[in-house]
Write a protein that holds these residues in place. Structure first.
Motif, mmCIF file in Angstrom:
data_model
loop_
_atom_site.group_PDB
_atom_site.id
_atom_site.type_symbol
_atom_site.label_atom_id
_atom_site.label_comp_id
_atom_site.label_asym_id
_atom_site.label_seq_id
_atom_site.Cartn_x
_atom_site.Cartn_y
_atom_site.Cartn_z
ATOM 1 N N UNK A 111 54.555 -36.191 107.766
ATOM 2 C CA UNK A 111 54.726 -35.434 106.524
ATOM 3 C C UNK A 111 56.201 -35.157 106.257
ATOM 4 N N UNK A 112 56.948 -34.819 107.303
ATOM 5 C CA UNK A 112 58.376 -34.548 107.142
ATOM 6 C C UNK A 112 59.103 -35.780 106.623
ATOM 7 N N UNK A 113 58.750 -36.962 107.137
ATOM 8 C CA UNK A 113 59.421 -38.188 106.687
ATOM 9 C C UNK A 113 59.115 -38.471 105.229
ATOM 10 N N UNK A 114 57.874 -38.226 104.805
ATOM 11 C CA UNK A 114 57.499 -38.510 103.426
ATOM 12 C C UNK A 114 58.034 -37.441 102.469
ATOM 13 N N UNK A 115 58.071 -36.188 102.908
ATOM 14 C CA UNK A 115 58.639 -35.160 102.038
ATOM 15 C C UNK A 115 60.145 -35.339 101.896
ATOM 16 N N UNK A 116 60.794 -35.808 102.954
ATOM 17 C CA UNK A 116 62.206 -36.147 102.851
ATOM 18 C C UNK A 116 62.418 -37.304 101.898
ATOM 19 N N UNK A 117 61.542 -38.321 101.966
ATOM 20 C CA UNK A 117 61.648 -39.460 101.056
ATOM 21 C C UNK A 117 61.488 -39.005 99.607
ATOM 22 N N UNK A 118 60.590 -38.074 99.371
ATOM 23 C CA UNK A 118 60.402 -37.582 98.003
ATOM 24 C C UNK A 118 61.653 -36.858 97.506
#
Length: 298
Positions: free
Chosen positions: A154-161
């Protein structure tokens, strides 16, 4: 007029393969990236069996040298650089936050977050020069909604967003459009792969929950074509939306997570992952609801 070139990372399976097939049949010049020549051969054969074609390049998005080499090769194949990039390559590192070690964390963030930004950095100069181009980043509903036992993913995807939102605003004056795709759960291979990356349950304080997480990761999911269709829309619409939520599950999760109190969504997620058991009062209420629904359908 020659077809527009689109690079799709992680094109060998799951969402990447679905996107590759959809774009190839829509008339794009698709360059699919994979990590080995064997996977490249399999990808080309699979696409050719459907009556389309794809060119391939070897690329490990978590490796800076590999990325520079691949994008240099792609620049030679596309008269300076591709018209668009679909950053799809990624994986899901499961496990409780404290059980995932630093090396696994770095690999998760390097692949899902740093890799797409590195690729954007390499393709943007030519896109700016042409004053045209698109960057489509495949995120996830996990980019909006955090879940226990998938915290680092989730952290990787929220960072990507976050970086995608910033990049969209930065590049708009140069004619470059940046889009987020936020799928729900689709069959993509990363979940089954993630089951093999679970930390050692025996030494974990969360050992009782890991069996439920393993079942969750291995569950049967619908095919990923809806995600591919969203990518196609992002590449063909004159004015694409900033983000596309894909699937009823993703849309309902986003709405509920925003609308309900945090305590309620925390409980629902804990129950789903085996971190908590439903209190007797809630269990009885759920049984009553199920009974009413059964009577109405019988």
């Amino acid at each position: 007029m020659s077809p527009k070139s689109v690079v799709v990372t992680g094109a060998g399976s799951g969402i990447g393969l679905a996107v590759t097939l959809e774009l190839a049949h829509a008339g794009f010049d698709v360059i699919g990236t994979v990590r080995s020549e064997q996977k490249a051969e399999v990808l080309r054969a699979r696409v050719e069996r459907t009556g389309a074609a794809v060119r391939t390049v070897l690329l490990d998005v978590a490796d800076a040298t590999s990325t520079v080499q691949a994008l240099t090769e792609i620049a030679m194949m596309t008269d300076g650089g591709p018209w668009a990039v679909v950053n799809n390559a990624g994986f899901a590192q499961p496990g409780a936050i404290e059980d995932v070690d630093d090396e696994q964390v770095r690999r998760q963030l390097e692949t899902n977050l740093v890799g797409p930004v590195r690729i954007a950095r390499l393709v943007l100069p030519t896109m700016r020069e042409r004053r045209a181009g698109r960057i489509v980043n495949i995120s996830s509903i996990s980019g909006r909604v955090s879940s226990p036992m998938l915290g680092w993913y989730c952290a990787s995807k929220q960072g990507l967003e976050a970086v995608t939102d910033a990049l969209r605003m930065e590049t708009a004056p140069f004619g470059v459009k940046v889009v987020l795709i936020e799928p729900g759960a689709y069959a993509s291979g990363i979940w089954q792969q993630g089951a093999g990356l679970l930390p050692d349950a025996q030494s974990s304080a969360y050992s009782d929950q890991y069996a439920a997480v393993d079942d969750f990761l291995r569950r049967e999911l619908p095919g990923p074509r809806p995600v591919a269709l969203a990518v196609l829309k992002a590449l063909t619409a004159p004015r694409p939306l900033p983000r596309y939520l894909v699937g009823s599950g993703a849309r309902s999760s986003a709405v509920l997570d925003a609308a309900l109190p945090t305590a309620a969504t925390d409980l629902a997620k804990q129950l789903a992952t085996g971190l908590r058991t439903a209190p007797p009062r809630l269990t009885r209420a759920m049984d009553r609801v199920r009974g009413v629904l059964n009577r109405r359908t019988n």
